[in-house]
Design a protein around this motif. Structure first.
Motif, mmCIF file in Angstrom:
data_model
loop_
_atom_site.group_PDB
_atom_site.id
_atom_site.type_symbol
_atom_site.label_atom_id
_atom_site.label_comp_id
_atom_site.label_asym_id
_atom_site.label_seq_id
_atom_site.Cartn_x
_atom_site.Cartn_y
_atom_site.Cartn_z
ATOM 1 N N LEU A 135 0.839 -1.188 0.000
ATOM 2 C CA LEU A 135 0.000 0.000 0.000
ATOM 3 C C LEU A 135 0.884 1.252 0.000
ATOM 4 C CD1 LEU A 135 -2.764 -0.994 2.577
ATOM 5 C CD2 LEU A 135 -3.070 -0.682 0.122
ATOM 6 N N LYS A 136 0.609 2.164 -0.906
ATOM 7 C CA LYS A 136 1.448 3.348 -1.065
ATOM 8 C C LYS A 136 1.460 4.253 0.170
ATOM 9 C CE LYS A 136 0.497 3.678 -6.042
ATOM 10 N NZ LYS A 136 -0.131 4.513 -7.087
ATOM 11 N N ASP A 137 0.348 4.274 0.907
ATOM 12 C CA ASP A 137 0.259 5.210 2.026
ATOM 13 C C ASP A 137 0.639 4.578 3.364
ATOM 14 O OD1 ASP A 137 -1.920 3.545 2.166
ATOM 15 O OD2 ASP A 137 -3.374 5.122 2.613
ATOM 16 N N LYS A 138 1.321 3.431 3.312
ATOM 17 C CA LYS A 138 1.737 2.767 4.553
ATOM 18 C C LYS A 138 3.258 2.657 4.595
ATOM 19 C CE LYS A 138 1.013 -1.329 7.415
ATOM 20 N NZ LYS A 138 0.340 -2.648 7.530
ATOM 21 N N LYS A 139 3.858 3.082 5.711
ATOM 22 C CA LYS A 139 5.310 3.036 5.821
ATOM 23 C C LYS A 139 5.773 1.700 6.415
ATOM 24 C CE LYS A 139 5.217 5.439 10.287
ATOM 25 N NZ LYS A 139 5.597 6.681 10.987
ATOM 26 N N PRO A 140 7.005 1.258 6.079
ATOM 27 C CA PRO A 140 7.518 -0.002 6.624
ATOM 28 C C PRO A 140 7.806 0.118 8.104
ATOM 29 C CG PRO A 140 9.215 1.113 5.379
ATOM 30 C CD PRO A 140 7.943 1.891 5.155
ATOM 31 N N ASN A 141 7.825 -1.015 8.770
ATOM 32 C CA ASN A 141 7.978 -1.017 10.220
ATOM 33 C C ASN A 141 9.148 -1.912 10.625
ATOM 34 O OD1 ASN A 141 7.262 -0.292 12.836
ATOM 35 N ND2 ASN A 141 5.953 -2.072 13.099
ATOM 36 N N LEU A 142 10.260 -1.791 9.921
ATOM 37 C CA LEU A 142 11.397 -2.667 10.170
ATOM 38 C C LEU A 142 12.673 -1.822 10.323
ATOM 39 C CD1 LEU A 142 11.876 -5.781 10.286
ATOM 40 C CD2 LEU A 142 12.681 -5.591 7.928
ATOM 41 N N PRO A 143 13.163 -1.632 11.549
ATOM 42 C CA PRO A 143 14.325 -0.768 11.762
ATOM 43 C C PRO A 143 15.588 -1.241 11.059
ATOM 44 C CG PRO A 143 13.729 -1.956 13.772
ATOM 45 C CD PRO A 143 12.609 -2.145 12.813
ATOM 46 N N GLN A 144 15.719 -2.551 10.809
ATOM 47 C CA GLN A 144 16.923 -3.055 10.140
ATOM 48 C C GLN A 144 17.076 -2.494 8.724
ATOM 49 O OE1 GLN A 144 14.946 -4.921 12.005
ATOM 50 N NE2 GLN A 144 16.303 -5.780 13.571
ATOM 51 N N LEU A 145 15.975 -2.079 8.113
ATOM 52 C CA LEU A 145 16.067 -1.500 6.783
ATOM 53 C C LEU A 145 16.834 -0.178 6.772
ATOM 54 C CD1 LEU A 145 12.516 -2.315 5.388
ATOM 55 C CD2 LEU A 145 14.696 -3.159 4.490
ATOM 56 N N SER A 146 16.793 0.541 7.895
ATOM 57 C CA SER A 146 17.548 1.798 7.968
ATOM 58 C C SER A 146 19.050 1.523 7.974
ATOM 59 C CB SER A 146 17.132 2.613 9.194
ATOM 60 O OG SER A 146 17.414 1.917 10.388
ATOM 61 N N GLU A 147 19.472 0.465 8.659
ATOM 62 C CA GLU A 147 20.889 0.077 8.627
ATOM 63 C C GLU A 147 21.301 -0.300 7.207
ATOM 64 O OE1 GLU A 147 23.934 -3.456 10.156
ATOM 65 O OE2 GLU A 147 21.852 -3.442 10.832
ATOM 66 N N PHE A 148 20.428 -1.030 6.533
ATOM 67 C CA PHE A 148 20.703 -1.478 5.167
ATOM 68 C C PHE A 148 20.958 -0.291 4.248
ATOM 69 C CE2 PHE A 148 19.542 -3.040 0.960
ATOM 70 C CZ PHE A 148 20.092 -4.311 0.932
ATOM 71 N N THR A 149 20.053 0.682 4.269
ATOM 72 C CA THR A 149 20.177 1.823 3.359
ATOM 73 C C THR A 149 21.305 2.770 3.768
ATOM 74 O OG1 THR A 149 18.481 3.045 4.599
ATOM 75 C CG2 THR A 149 17.753 1.762 2.695
ATOM 76 N N ALA A 150 21.749 2.715 5.034
ATOM 77 C CA ALA A 150 22.867 3.542 5.479
ATOM 78 C C ALA A 150 24.161 3.176 4.757
ATOM 79 C CB ALA A 150 23.056 3.416 6.986
ATOM 80 N N ASN A 151 24.199 1.966 4.169
ATOM 81 C CA ASN A 151 25.355 1.538 3.401
ATOM 82 C C ASN A 151 25.317 2.037 1.960
ATOM 83 O OD1 ASN A 151 27.097 -0.512 5.068
ATOM 84 N ND2 ASN A 151 24.963 -1.001 5.548
ATOM 85 N N ASN A 152 24.267 2.809 1.634
ATOM 86 C CA ASN A 152 24.110 3.459 0.328
ATOM 87 C C ASN A 152 24.189 2.513 -0.874
ATOM 88 O OD1 ASN A 152 23.897 6.140 1.438
ATOM 89 N ND2 ASN A 152 26.108 6.045 1.817
ATOM 90 N N PRO A 153 23.455 1.408 -0.835
ATOM 91 C CA PRO A 153 23.458 0.535 -2.008
ATOM 92 C C PRO A 153 22.642 1.144 -3.141
ATOM 93 C CG PRO A 153 21.810 -0.224 -0.455
ATOM 94 C CD PRO A 153 22.555 0.911 0.221
ATOM 95 N N THR A 154 23.011 0.837 -4.365
ATOM 96 C CA THR A 154 22.178 1.191 -5.507
ATOM 97 C C THR A 154 21.018 0.214 -5.549
ATOM 98 O OG1 THR A 154 24.059 2.021 -6.775
ATOM 99 C CG2 THR A 154 22.098 1.385 -8.024
ATOM 100 N N MET A 155 19.797 0.730 -5.455
ATOM 101 C CA MET A 155 18.619 -0.137 -5.475
ATOM 102 C C MET A 155 18.208 -0.374 -6.930
ATOM 103 S SD MET A 155 18.400 -0.571 -2.260
ATOM 104 C CE MET A 155 16.922 -1.583 -2.202
#
Length: 442
Positions: A369-389
């Protein structure tokens, strides 16, 4: 998929993750391949979702329906609560759940025999075949509210709705890393091997492969080929070649990494006896230090006994370039058997799964759903490594047809490379591919 769609969803995905960073709520525990639509508002925005004016009438939602699921771990547990809550909303409806192992292969056999449940996860079939087996879901009022709506669509109709979104990477036990003296997550493949050596020296199994149960191996081809090539169409482009499998190419890159991990003793001692359910406990307790899987497994590890703060997630470095990447796309798609005796009830349950069940949070998914945000803190660590998605794309029908004719499964290919001679395996699969392509005149 248009370029602007890719840009939009990645922006929304990143905004979602930033919003999730401050969350202290622990998500609870979910399962295989890594696409997007333009968002009307960032997750957490106050814009009201589109009204579901065409949803099935409540008076028609009655009778018994069966959902065939790959989530065998939820049978007799969370699904009991799902059935209860759906029945509270629709008192004349009854939901049953059927656990299916080796899901894609099993369901494709049942498609051929006509033995289908009311609700199922859509297997890897050509999009042109969707109307043969599935009912359109455009009347659920969800089309303008969801991502990935074009993935399981044909002739202007939507036949499948994604259960959630995923990326894949290394899920790891932070305590194991600390004890092994690993102070930073690996950014190159050489560093990954070095970390594995340190973990082994401390008595940990560096990586849980789930080799015996096989289905978790699919990402070593489907996802790693995307990361290694930087091209989401790598698997689709097999149709342009008579010999797409090569030890020098991106498709076998992940299998060769896993082979090296096995050679160095970085996998389970007896990979042919590895067990999926046990491996979750092993990662949770620290007996095994890492997984290569999607973000959906994080909550399962937590449910198996790990503390949220002890579970981490980082992009998998598949080479020594230092440039990290990760696939981004949908998980399994819900579909409804067009011949269901209680079609409206089956459709209503799919809508309920998306809007009301909370399964995306439970599974650790990026919400569809576009208007719902994810609820998983580990994803913030993942994106902090700046991977190309790298945005996923729908399966190409011609490629799917060749693959099905050749009867090639990614998991079998991974196993054969790990246990055998990679060049001989590549030759075998190239012949199967070429013969199937010739037979279909593709």
């Amino acid at each position: 998929m248009k370029k602007n769609l890719a840009i939009a969803i990645i922006m929304v995905f990143m905004l979602s993750l930033l919003a999730a960073c401050g969350s202290t709520k622990e998500a609870e525990p979910a399962a295989t391949d890594a696409g997007k639509a333009t968002a009307t508002a960032a997750p957490g925005a106050t814009t009201a979702p589109a009204a579901a004016t065409d949803a099935p009438a409540a008076s028609n939602i009655k009778g018994k329906v069966t959902f065939a699921t790959n989530r065998t771990d939820m049978i007799g547990k969370q699904y009991v609560e799902y059935a209860k809550k759906f029945n509270e909303k629709y008192p004349e409806a009854e939901i049953n759940f059927e656990a299916v192992l080796d899901y894609d292969k099993t369901i494709k056999i049942r498609l051929a025999s006509g033995d289908l449940p009311d609700i199922l996860l859509i297997p890897t079939i050509p999009k042109a075949d969707l109307p043969k087996y599935f009912a359109p879901l455009d009347d659920l009022g969800l089309n303008d509210r969801i991502y990935f709506k074009d993935f399981q669509a044909t002739e202007g109709k939507v036949y499948g709705i994604a259960s959630g979104g995923n990326t894949s990477g290394i899920v790891y036990n932070k305590k194991d890393f600390a004890e092994a003296g690993i102070t930073e997550v690996p950014k190159t493949l050489t560093e990954f091997y070095a970390a594995s050596a340190k973990l082994k020296a401390k008595g940990f199994t560096p990586l849980a492969s789930n080799f015996k149960d096989k289905w978790p191996l699919g990402g070593w081809i489907n996802d790693v080929s995307t990361i290694a090539s930087g091209n989401a169409n790598t698997m689709n482009e097999r149709k342009n070649s008579d010999a797409p499998y090569s030890v020098e190419g991106p498709i076998l890159a992940g299998s060769l990494i896993l082979k090296e991990m096995n050679k160095q003793g970085y996998l389970e001692k007896d990979i042919n006896s590895s067990n999926w359910e046990l491996s979750k406990k092993d990662v949770a307790t620290g007996k095994s230090a890492m997984y290569y899987l999607g973000n959906w497994v994080i909550n399962q590890v937590i449910d198996a006994g790990a503390k949220t703060e002890d579970v981490g997630f980082f992009p998998f470095p598949v080479n020594d370039s230092g440039k990290l990447a990760a696939p981004l796309g949908p998980d399994w798609f819900y579909g409804v058997n067009k011949d269901s005796k209680n079609l409206e009830t089956a459709k209503a349950f799919v809508k309920w799964l998306i809007e009301d069940s909370g399964f995306d949070d439970f599974a650790g998914f990026i919400p569809v759903l576009k208007d719902k945000k994810p609820n998983l803190p580990q994803l913030s660590e993942f994106t902090a490594n700046n991977p190309t998605m790298i945005e996923g794309v729908p399966n190409d029908d011609d490629t799917t047809a060749i693959n099905n004719k050749a009867q090639i499964t990614a998991e079998d290919l991974v196993q054969e490379v790990v246990l055998g001679d990679p060049k001989a395996v590549a030759e075998k699969y190239n012949k199967k591919w070429a013969d199937a392509k010739k037979a279909l005149a593709k």
